[in-house]
Write a protein that holds these residues in place. Structure first.
Motif, PDB file in Angstrom:
ATOM      1  N   THR A  26       0.836  -1.196   0.000  1.00 19.44           N
ATOM      2  CA  THR A  26       0.000   0.000   0.000  1.00 19.44           C
ATOM      3  C   THR A  26       0.873   1.249   0.000  1.00 19.44           C
ATOM      4  O   THR A  26       2.083   1.173   0.205  1.00 19.44           O
ATOM      5  CB  THR A  26      -0.925   0.023   1.234  1.00 19.44           C
ATOM      6  OG1 THR A  26      -0.121  -0.040   2.410  1.00 19.44           O
ATOM      7  CG2 THR A  26      -1.881  -1.162   1.216  1.00 19.44           C
ATOM      8  N   ASP A  27       0.233   2.382  -0.222  1.00 23.19           N
ATOM      9  CA  ASP A  27       0.912   3.684  -0.182  1.00 23.19           C
ATOM     10  C   ASP A  27       2.202   3.683  -0.991  1.00 23.19           C
ATOM     11  O   ASP A  27       3.260   4.078  -0.496  1.00 23.19           O
ATOM     12  CB  ASP A  27       1.211   4.099   1.265  1.00 23.19           C
ATOM     13  CG  ASP A  27      -0.032   4.144   2.118  1.00 23.19           C
ATOM     14  OD1 ASP A  27      -1.076   4.542   1.592  1.00 23.19           O
ATOM     15  OD2 ASP A  27       0.042   3.781   3.302  1.00 23.19           O
ATOM     16  N   ALA A  28       2.119   3.245  -2.222  1.00 24.20           N
ATOM     17  CA  ALA A  28       3.302   3.191  -3.083  1.00 24.20           C
ATOM     18  C   ALA A  28       3.480   4.546  -3.753  1.00 24.20           C
ATOM     19  O   ALA A  28       2.692   4.926  -4.614  1.00 24.20           O
ATOM     20  CB  ALA A  28       3.144   2.090  -4.122  1.00 24.20           C
ATOM     21  N   GLN A  78       5.160  -1.810   7.667  1.00 21.95           N
ATOM     22  CA  GLN A  78       6.469  -1.166   7.679  1.00 21.95           C
ATOM     23  C   GLN A  78       6.668  -0.386   6.379  1.00 21.95           C
ATOM     24  O   GLN A  78       6.344  -0.857   5.295  1.00 21.95           O
ATOM     25  CB  GLN A  78       7.591  -2.209   7.807  1.00 21.95           C
ATOM     26  CG  GLN A  78       7.582  -2.955   9.114  1.00 21.95           C
ATOM     27  CD  GLN A  78       7.907  -2.037  10.283  1.00 21.95           C
ATOM     28  OE1 GLN A  78       8.796  -1.197  10.215  1.00 21.95           O
ATOM     29  NE2 GLN A  78       7.165  -2.192  11.357  1.00 21.95           N
ATOM     30  N   LYS A  79       7.217   0.830   6.488  1.00 22.15           N
ATOM     31  CA  LYS A  79       7.499   1.678   5.327  1.00 22.15           C
ATOM     32  C   LYS A  79       8.907   1.357   4.832  1.00 22.15           C
ATOM     33  O   LYS A  79       9.853   1.338   5.613  1.00 22.15           O
ATOM     34  CB  LYS A  79       7.392   3.150   5.730  1.00 22.15           C
ATOM     35  CG  LYS A  79       7.390   4.091   4.574  1.00 22.15           C
ATOM     36  CD  LYS A  79       6.060   4.092   3.892  1.00 22.15           C
ATOM     37  CE  LYS A  79       5.896   5.269   2.963  1.00 22.15           C
ATOM     38  NZ  LYS A  79       4.636   5.197   2.254  1.00 22.15           N
ATOM     39  N   GLY A 127      -1.503   1.667  -4.133  1.00 21.48           N
ATOM     40  CA  GLY A 127      -0.804   0.423  -3.852  1.00 21.48           C
ATOM     41  C   GLY A 127      -0.644  -0.425  -5.097  1.00 21.48           C
ATOM     42  O   GLY A 127      -1.046  -0.036  -6.196  1.00 21.48           O
ATOM     43  N   ILE A 128      -0.038  -1.585  -4.896  1.00 21.14           N
ATOM     44  CA  ILE A 128       0.189  -2.520  -5.988  1.00 21.14           C
ATOM     45  C   ILE A 128      -0.381  -3.869  -5.556  1.00 21.14           C
ATOM     46  O   ILE A 128       0.048  -4.428  -4.539  1.00 21.14           O
ATOM     47  CB  ILE A 128       1.691  -2.681  -6.313  1.00 21.14           C
ATOM     48  CG1 ILE A 128       2.388  -1.323  -6.396  1.00 21.14           C
ATOM     49  CG2 ILE A 128       1.882  -3.461  -7.600  1.00 21.14           C
ATOM     50  CD1 ILE A 128       3.890  -1.429  -6.401  1.00 21.14           C
ATOM     51  N   PRO A 129      -1.330  -4.413  -6.301  1.00 24.32           N
ATOM     52  CA  PRO A 129      -1.884  -5.716  -5.943  1.00 24.32           C
ATOM     53  C   PRO A 129      -0.819  -6.815  -5.987  1.00 24.32           C
ATOM     54  O   PRO A 129       0.243  -6.638  -6.588  1.00 24.32           O
ATOM     55  CB  PRO A 129      -2.951  -5.959  -7.021  1.00 24.32           C
ATOM     56  CG  PRO A 129      -3.235  -4.617  -7.598  1.00 24.32           C
ATOM     57  CD  PRO A 129      -1.968  -3.834  -7.466  1.00 24.32           C
ATOM     58  N   PRO A 130      -1.095  -7.954  -5.388  1.00 27.56           N
ATOM     59  CA  PRO A 130      -0.134  -9.062  -5.428  1.00 27.56           C
ATOM     60  C   PRO A 130       0.129  -9.520  -6.861  1.00 27.56           C
ATOM     61  O   PRO A 130      -0.773  -9.487  -7.707  1.00 27.56           O
ATOM     62  CB  PRO A 130      -0.814 -10.179  -4.639  1.00 27.56           C
ATOM     63  CG  PRO A 130      -2.048  -9.626  -4.063  1.00 27.56           C
ATOM     64  CD  PRO A 130      -2.304  -8.293  -4.667  1.00 27.56           C
ATOM     65  N   CYS A 131       1.347  -9.925  -7.112  1.00 31.16           N
ATOM     66  CA  CYS A 131       1.723 -10.535  -8.401  1.00 31.16           C
ATOM     67  C   CYS A 131       1.322  -9.673  -9.592  1.00 31.16           C
ATOM     68  O   CYS A 131       0.754 -10.164 -10.567  1.00 31.16           O
ATOM     69  CB  CYS A 131       1.103 -11.927  -8.516  1.00 31.16           C
ATOM     70  SG  CYS A 131       1.484 -12.988  -7.113  1.00 31.16           S
TER      71      CYS A 131
END
Length: 185
Positions: free
Chosen positions: A69-71, A139-140, A92-96
């Motif tokens: 998240t928060d990319a 964690q960031k 964010g970026i979804p999995p895979c």
């Protein structure tokens, strides 16, 4: 004499037990750090050179089976001779998944020097400097072209980073499922 031998044996055994316990503790600590980095190590970005009409693109890649998240991507840019640091936020970026942001489909709001909104394709140069994101544990992390910074160092660097504006992009230009997921390939 037997008592001295017994005492000497006990001392040596205690010493080696302490050495083994310390090695096990060090190994457990290292395993814990590797586990904490496992997802972050599978998140990366890269730049794609494009044609004059298509412009450049930045690719965000999540090879982990968990979303991040928060990319936010920090872009170093040049516009009309001035250099600007712009933040490209993403939820964010979804999995895979690989998410692609194309310059031809984005604009930037430059707040310094009261420049205002400009098409990103009109910039003479732009490069992704870093990617900041939050992992599944909250964690960031900060990924640069050459390193992955631990949460403490990442927080410090993000606080010191001054941005000159914001890239306006509601969604990536394109997303694609990855063939390899959960691996370092």
């Amino acid at each position: 004499m037997a008592a001295i031998g017994s005492l000497l044996f006990t001392g040596i055994a205690t010493y080696y037990s302490a050495v083994i316990a310390r090695q096990q503790l060090d190994q457990a600590r290292e395993d814990s750090e590797n586990d904490a980095r496992s997802q972050a190590a599978r998140i990366t970005f890269w730049m794609e050179e494009g044609s004059m009409t298509e412009g450049r693109a930045v690719h965000l890649v999540n090879r982990s089976p968990d979303a991040v998240t928060d990319a936010d991507i920090l872009l170093g840019t040049t516009y009309k001779g001035g250099e600007y640091e712009l933040r490209l936020p993403s939820s964010g970026i979804p999995p895979c998944t690989e998410a692609i942001f194309k310059s031809a489909e984005m604009s930037a709001l430059i707040t310094s020097n009261a420049i205002g909104e400009v098409d990103l394709a009109d910039f003479t140069w732009w490069e992704a400097d870093l990617l900041a994101f939050t992992d599944r544990a909250g964690q960031k992390w900060v990924r640069t072209a050459t390193s992955l910074q631990a949460p403490e160092e990442a927080r410090k660097n993000l606080l010191e980073t001054k941005t000159d504006g914001l890239v306006l992009a509601a969604e990536p230009s394109n997303t694609a499922a990855l063939k390899e997921c959960g691996s370092d390939r």
